[in-house]
Design a protein around this motif. Structure first.
Motif, PDB file in Angstrom:
ATOM      1  N   SER A 297       7.737 -20.401  -4.195  1.00 50.62           N
ATOM      2  CA  SER A 297       8.518 -21.153  -3.287  1.00 50.62           C
ATOM      3  C   SER A 297       8.299 -22.493  -3.222  1.00 50.62           C
ATOM      4  CB  SER A 297       8.338 -20.298  -1.887  1.00 50.62           C
ATOM      5  OG  SER A 297       6.852 -20.961  -1.441  1.00 50.62           O
ATOM      6  N   GLU A 298       9.058 -23.139  -2.312  1.00 47.43           N
ATOM      7  CA  GLU A 298       8.990 -24.769  -2.118  1.00 47.43           C
ATOM      8  C   GLU A 298       7.453 -24.869  -1.534  1.00 47.43           C
ATOM      9  OE1 GLU A 298      11.533 -23.402   1.583  1.00 47.43           O
ATOM     10  OE2 GLU A 298      11.305 -22.704  -0.475  1.00 47.43           O
ATOM     11  N   LEU A 299       6.805 -24.047  -1.101  1.00 48.50           N
ATOM     12  CA  LEU A 299       5.422 -24.029  -0.642  1.00 48.50           C
ATOM     13  C   LEU A 299       4.386 -24.240  -1.601  1.00 48.50           C
ATOM     14  CD1 LEU A 299       5.784 -21.485   2.419  1.00 48.50           C
ATOM     15  CD2 LEU A 299       5.850 -23.962   2.518  1.00 48.50           C
ATOM     16  N   GLY A 300       4.815 -23.637  -2.812  1.00 44.40           N
ATOM     17  CA  GLY A 300       3.812 -23.693  -3.964  1.00 44.40           C
ATOM     18  C   GLY A 300       3.896 -22.276  -4.839  1.00 44.40           C
ATOM     19  N   LYS A 301       2.949 -21.851  -5.436  1.00 47.10           N
ATOM     20  CA  LYS A 301       3.017 -20.520  -6.093  1.00 47.10           C
ATOM     21  C   LYS A 301       1.789 -19.791  -6.020  1.00 47.10           C
ATOM     22  CE  LYS A 301       2.726 -22.377 -10.921  1.00 47.10           C
ATOM     23  NZ  LYS A 301       3.333 -22.165 -12.233  1.00 47.10           N
ATOM     24  N   ILE A 302       1.846 -18.521  -6.128  1.00 51.02           N
ATOM     25  CA  ILE A 302       0.490 -17.480  -6.465  1.00 51.02           C
ATOM     26  C   ILE A 302       0.896 -16.459  -7.241  1.00 51.02           C
ATOM     27  CG2 ILE A 302       1.449 -16.188  -4.328  1.00 51.02           C
ATOM     28  CD1 ILE A 302      -1.465 -15.837  -3.682  1.00 51.02           C
ATOM     29  N   SER A 303      -0.232 -16.184  -8.361  1.00 48.11           N
ATOM     30  CA  SER A 303      -0.043 -15.149  -9.032  1.00 48.11           C
ATOM     31  C   SER A 303      -1.176 -14.241  -8.768  1.00 48.11           C
ATOM     32  CB  SER A 303      -0.102 -15.695 -10.687  1.00 48.11           C
ATOM     33  OG  SER A 303      -0.189 -14.694 -11.511  1.00 48.11           O
ATOM     34  N   GLU A 304      -0.701 -12.868  -8.365  1.00 48.91           N
ATOM     35  CA  GLU A 304      -1.986 -11.925  -7.974  1.00 48.91           C
ATOM     36  C   GLU A 304      -1.883 -10.899  -9.111  1.00 48.91           C
ATOM     37  OE1 GLU A 304      -4.323 -11.463  -5.654  1.00 48.91           O
ATOM     38  OE2 GLU A 304      -3.882 -13.056  -4.033  1.00 48.91           O
ATOM     39  N   GLN A 305      -3.077 -10.280  -9.439  1.00 47.53           N
ATOM     40  CA  GLN A 305      -3.261  -9.380 -10.401  1.00 47.53           C
ATOM     41  C   GLN A 305      -4.097  -8.367  -9.995  1.00 47.53           C
ATOM     42  OE1 GLN A 305      -3.753 -10.318 -14.295  1.00 47.53           O
ATOM     43  NE2 GLN A 305      -1.827 -11.523 -14.773  1.00 47.53           N
ATOM     44  N   ILE A 306      -3.831  -7.131  -9.807  1.00 46.70           N
ATOM     45  CA  ILE A 306      -4.710  -5.834  -9.525  1.00 46.70           C
ATOM     46  C   ILE A 306      -4.651  -4.802 -10.790  1.00 46.70           C
ATOM     47  CG2 ILE A 306      -5.397  -4.088  -7.841  1.00 46.70           C
ATOM     48  CD1 ILE A 306      -3.451  -5.643  -5.920  1.00 46.70           C
ATOM     49  N   SER A 307      -5.961  -4.359 -10.998  1.00 43.28           N
ATOM     50  CA  SER A 307      -6.044  -3.413 -11.997  1.00 43.28           C
ATOM     51  C   SER A 307      -5.491  -2.113 -11.165  1.00 43.28           C
ATOM     52  CB  SER A 307      -7.406  -3.140 -12.527  1.00 43.28           C
ATOM     53  OG  SER A 307      -7.534  -4.474 -13.349  1.00 43.28           O
ATOM     54  N   VAL A 308      -4.607  -1.252 -11.737  1.00 42.61           N
ATOM     55  CA  VAL A 308      -4.313  -0.043 -11.314  1.00 42.61           C
ATOM     56  C   VAL A 308      -4.312   1.260 -12.540  1.00 42.61           C
ATOM     57  CG1 VAL A 308      -3.001  -0.957  -9.630  1.00 42.61           C
ATOM     58  CG2 VAL A 308      -1.983  -0.454 -11.846  1.00 42.61           C
ATOM     59  N   GLU A 309      -4.307   2.208 -11.973  1.00 43.95           N
ATOM     60  CA  GLU A 309      -4.046   3.536 -12.881  1.00 43.95           C
ATOM     61  C   GLU A 309      -2.494   3.723 -12.582  1.00 43.95           C
ATOM     62  OE1 GLU A 309      -6.588   6.686 -12.271  1.00 43.95           O
ATOM     63  OE2 GLU A 309      -8.303   5.089 -11.769  1.00 43.95           O
ATOM     64  N   MET A 310      -1.447   3.837 -13.722  1.00 41.62           N
ATOM     65  CA  MET A 310      -0.323   4.259 -13.398  1.00 41.62           C
ATOM     66  C   MET A 310       0.163   5.330 -14.585  1.00 41.62           C
ATOM     67  SD  MET A 310       1.653   0.783 -15.136  1.00 41.62           S
ATOM     68  CE  MET A 310       3.326   1.752 -15.528  1.00 41.62           C
ATOM     69  N   GLU A 311       1.185   5.998 -13.991  1.00 39.55           N
ATOM     70  CA  GLU A 311       1.833   6.985 -14.669  1.00 39.55           C
ATOM     71  C   GLU A 311       3.115   6.821 -14.692  1.00 39.55           C
ATOM     72  OE1 GLU A 311       1.041  11.079 -13.606  1.00 39.55           O
ATOM     73  OE2 GLU A 311      -0.867  10.496 -13.191  1.00 39.55           O
ATOM     74  N   GLY A 312       3.868   6.926 -15.720  1.00 37.86           N
ATOM     75  CA  GLY A 312       5.321   6.478 -15.695  1.00 37.86           C
ATOM     76  C   GLY A 312       5.798   5.215 -16.341  1.00 37.86           C
ATOM     77  N   LYS A 313       7.122   5.020 -15.840  1.00 37.30           N
ATOM     78  CA  LYS A 313       7.641   3.738 -16.123  1.00 37.30           C
ATOM     79  C   LYS A 313       7.239   2.618 -15.730  1.00 37.30           C
ATOM     80  CE  LYS A 313      12.111   5.903 -16.592  1.00 37.30           C
ATOM     81  NZ  LYS A 313      13.601   6.155 -16.212  1.00 37.30           N
ATOM     82  N   ASN A 314       7.272   1.413 -16.337  1.00 37.91           N
ATOM     83  CA  ASN A 314       7.053  -0.192 -15.736  1.00 37.91           C
ATOM     84  C   ASN A 314       8.152  -0.174 -14.664  1.00 37.91           C
ATOM     85  OD1 ASN A 314       5.123  -0.075 -17.487  1.00 37.91           O
ATOM     86  ND2 ASN A 314       6.230  -1.730 -18.820  1.00 37.91           N
ATOM     87  N   VAL A 315       7.825  -0.910 -13.612  1.00 35.91           N
ATOM     88  CA  VAL A 315       8.894  -1.103 -12.628  1.00 35.91           C
ATOM     89  C   VAL A 315       8.736  -2.494 -11.980  1.00 35.91           C
ATOM     90  CG1 VAL A 315       7.522  -0.035 -10.682  1.00 35.91           C
ATOM     91  CG2 VAL A 315       9.835  -0.401 -10.594  1.00 35.91           C
ATOM     92  N   VAL A 316       9.794  -3.281 -11.733  1.00 32.86           N
ATOM     93  CA  VAL A 316       9.628  -4.496 -10.798  1.00 32.86           C
ATOM     94  C   VAL A 316      10.344  -4.231  -9.491  1.00 32.86           C
ATOM     95  CG1 VAL A 316      10.450  -6.947 -10.582  1.00 32.86           C
ATOM     96  CG2 VAL A 316       9.640  -6.008 -12.870  1.00 32.86           C
ATOM     97  N   ILE A 317       9.928  -4.589  -8.605  1.00 32.95           N
ATOM     98  CA  ILE A 317      10.497  -4.166  -7.013  1.00 32.95           C
ATOM     99  C   ILE A 317      10.113  -5.152  -6.003  1.00 32.95           C
ATOM    100  CG2 ILE A 317       8.734  -2.415  -6.463  1.00 32.95           C
ATOM    101  CD1 ILE A 317      10.891  -0.724  -5.499  1.00 32.95           C
ATOM    102  N   ALA A 318      11.056  -5.414  -5.190  1.00 33.84           N
ATOM    103  CA  ALA A 318      10.581  -6.309  -4.111  1.00 33.84           C
ATOM    104  C   ALA A 318      10.563  -5.499  -2.673  1.00 33.84           C
ATOM    105  CB  ALA A 318      11.814  -7.335  -4.115  1.00 33.84           C
ATOM    106  N   PHE A 319       9.755  -6.229  -1.839  1.00 39.93           N
ATOM    107  CA  PHE A 319       9.679  -5.535  -0.357  1.00 39.93           C
ATOM    108  C   PHE A 319       9.535  -6.705   0.560  1.00 39.93           C
ATOM    109  CE2 PHE A 319       7.730  -2.102  -3.232  1.00 39.93           C
ATOM    110  CZ  PHE A 319       8.574  -0.744  -2.530  1.00 39.93           C
ATOM    111  N   ASN A 320       9.841  -6.176   1.828  1.00 39.34           N
ATOM    112  CA  ASN A 320       9.408  -7.091   2.810  1.00 39.34           C
ATOM    113  C   ASN A 320       7.820  -6.914   3.010  1.00 39.34           C
ATOM    114  OD1 ASN A 320       8.653  -8.010   5.506  1.00 39.34           O
ATOM    115  ND2 ASN A 320      10.442  -7.488   6.189  1.00 39.34           N
ATOM    116  N   ALA A 321       7.082  -8.019   2.700  1.00 38.94           N
ATOM    117  CA  ALA A 321       5.378  -8.003   2.703  1.00 38.94           C
ATOM    118  C   ALA A 321       5.142  -7.296   4.051  1.00 38.94           C
ATOM    119  CB  ALA A 321       5.057  -9.349   2.633  1.00 38.94           C
ATOM    120  N   LYS A 322       5.906  -7.766   5.305  1.00 41.70           N
ATOM    121  CA  LYS A 322       5.314  -7.314   6.672  1.00 41.70           C
ATOM    122  C   LYS A 322       5.133  -5.659   6.686  1.00 41.70           C
ATOM    123  CE  LYS A 322       6.150  -7.124  11.511  1.00 41.70           C
ATOM    124  NZ  LYS A 322       5.832  -5.853  11.743  1.00 41.70           N
ATOM    125  N   PHE A 323       6.315  -5.125   5.914  1.00 39.69           N
ATOM    126  CA  PHE A 323       6.435  -3.829   5.923  1.00 39.69           C
ATOM    127  C   PHE A 323       5.231  -2.908   5.175  1.00 39.69           C
ATOM    128  CE2 PHE A 323      11.268  -3.642   6.757  1.00 39.69           C
ATOM    129  CZ  PHE A 323      11.077  -3.927   8.120  1.00 39.69           C
TER     130      PHE A 323
END
Length: 368
Positions: A297-323
């Motif tokens: 954003s105009e404030l700067g940038k962040i890149s977070e990565q967490i190791s997870v266990e996943m099953e199924g398809k890759n996905v890109v999705i956006a959410f309201n962070a507060k929720f």
């Protein structure tokens, strides 16, 4: 009326009932607290005609009677009193508060004008452990709507069926659902929408030492009794949406991840994601057993990565962070399964070790 009691007893009485005092009523007497002395106890009561609370505290009664004190002023005065025996005396709607060699006189209201809190006629009742109900409130109430344009969303649906109690809350963008087992030998059946204000009061007033909560109900009202508290509330009229229809039965991607890591990553990313409308939208990318949050954003940038266990398809999705944050803060498990089905379908969080809780959140459509 004349009574003797401790400052602590007075304080616990006003603290218990003060949130039920009306602050916008056309009836001036509703800005008061009703205090009634009988036998060796003092009963406090307040109502805004939607919710009413009664509470008993021990006292020495030398003359029984009833008075209505101005709620805010009386509460402020009691808080400032010294820690000693207090005498309360009422004569012609004026209330004298004596301590040491000092006294304060307050003008009260006419007790005859004060509406009595209803006792339900032939109610259906059941009991459950307070600790269970308190946790159910904590895990659902934040999903109630705050705006008042559709009252059914300003409350939580409570259902009793067989040996199950269920609480469901939604503001149409998210939904929280919690169930627990109860003793219901009478096979009582109930379905009603309880105002969020009522449940937040119960949550505030329930003590861990109040082991059992008694719930009684009629078609239009519900009563909660615990410890020395009696709380009656109007139920919200209207039809709660069919929540079962919105909970997806299948998913394309299952992500098993740590609640703590996910919560901390979302909180950090949300610091850099506030858009012009003030909403924090974050984009989540799940692929190859990694969950990434890249935020610029105009404030700067962040890149977070967490190791997870996943099953199924890759996905890109956006959410309201507060929720996401609201739910992750009340989930008591270490791990959740986050079920996703593409960028336009709701995400569902389920604690790994608790099949009795579920949180559904709608994604946000982003333009990039």
């Amino acid at each position: 009326m004349k009574i003797f009691c401790s400052k602590d007893a007075l304080l616990s009485g006003v603290n218990a009932v003060q949130r039920a005092v009306s602050n916008k009523s056309t009836l001036p007497v509703l800005q008061g607290i009703l205090i009634k002395s009988e036998h060796q106890s003092l009963q406090f009561a307040a109502t805004d005609l939607e919710m009413g609370i009664r509470c008993e505290v021990p006292s020495q009664v030398s003359e029984e009677g009833t008075m209505v004190v101005p709620a805010k002023l009386f509460t402020d005065v009691v808080r400032k009193l010294p820690d000693t025996e207090i005498t309360l005396e009422e004569r012609d709607q004026s209330i004298t508060i004596c301590y040491y060699q000092s006294e304060i006189v307050l003008n009260g209201y006419d007790p005859e004008e004060y509406p009595l809190l209803p006792d339900l006629i032939d109610p259906i009742s059941f009991t459950l452990p307070t600790i269970i109900f308190k946790n159910m409130i904590r895990q659902t109430i934040f999903s109630c709507a705050l705006e008042e344009n559709r009252p059914v969303f300003n409350g939580t649906l409570m259902q009793i069926e067989g040996s199950m109690i269920r609480l469901v809350a939604t503001d149409t963008h998210r939904l929280a659902y919690s169930i627990a087992e109860i003793q219901n030998p009478e096979q009582s059946h109930f379905s009603g929408i309880i105002p969020a204000k009522t449940l937040s009061e119960i949550y505030r007033l329930l003590r861990d030492e109040d082991e059992v909560l008694n719930i009684s109900f009629s078609d239009t009202q519900v009563v909660f009794q615990f410890g020395s508290i009696y709380l009656v509330s109007r139920l919200i009229e209207g039809q709660f949406p069919n929540y079962k229809q919105v909970i997806p039965q299948t998913c394309e991607t299952k992500v098993n991840l740590s609640v703590k890591s996910f919560l901390e990553a979302v909180e950090r990313a949300s610091l850099l994601s506030r858009d012009k409308s003030g909403t924090n939208i974050i984009r989540i990318n799940v692929e190859e057993n990694e969950l990434k949050i890249d935020q610029t954003s105009e404030l700067g940038k962040i890149s977070e990565q967490i190791s997870v266990e996943m099953e199924g398809k890759n996905v890109v999705i956006a959410f309201n962070a507060k929720f996401l944050i609201d739910a992750l803060k009340v989930i008591d498990s270490d791990k959740i399964i986050f079920e996703l089905s593409g960028p336009f379908s709701p995400g569902v969080m389920r604690p790994l070790d608790n099949p009795n809780y579920l949180y559904l959140v709608l994604p946000v459509r982003t333009h990039n």
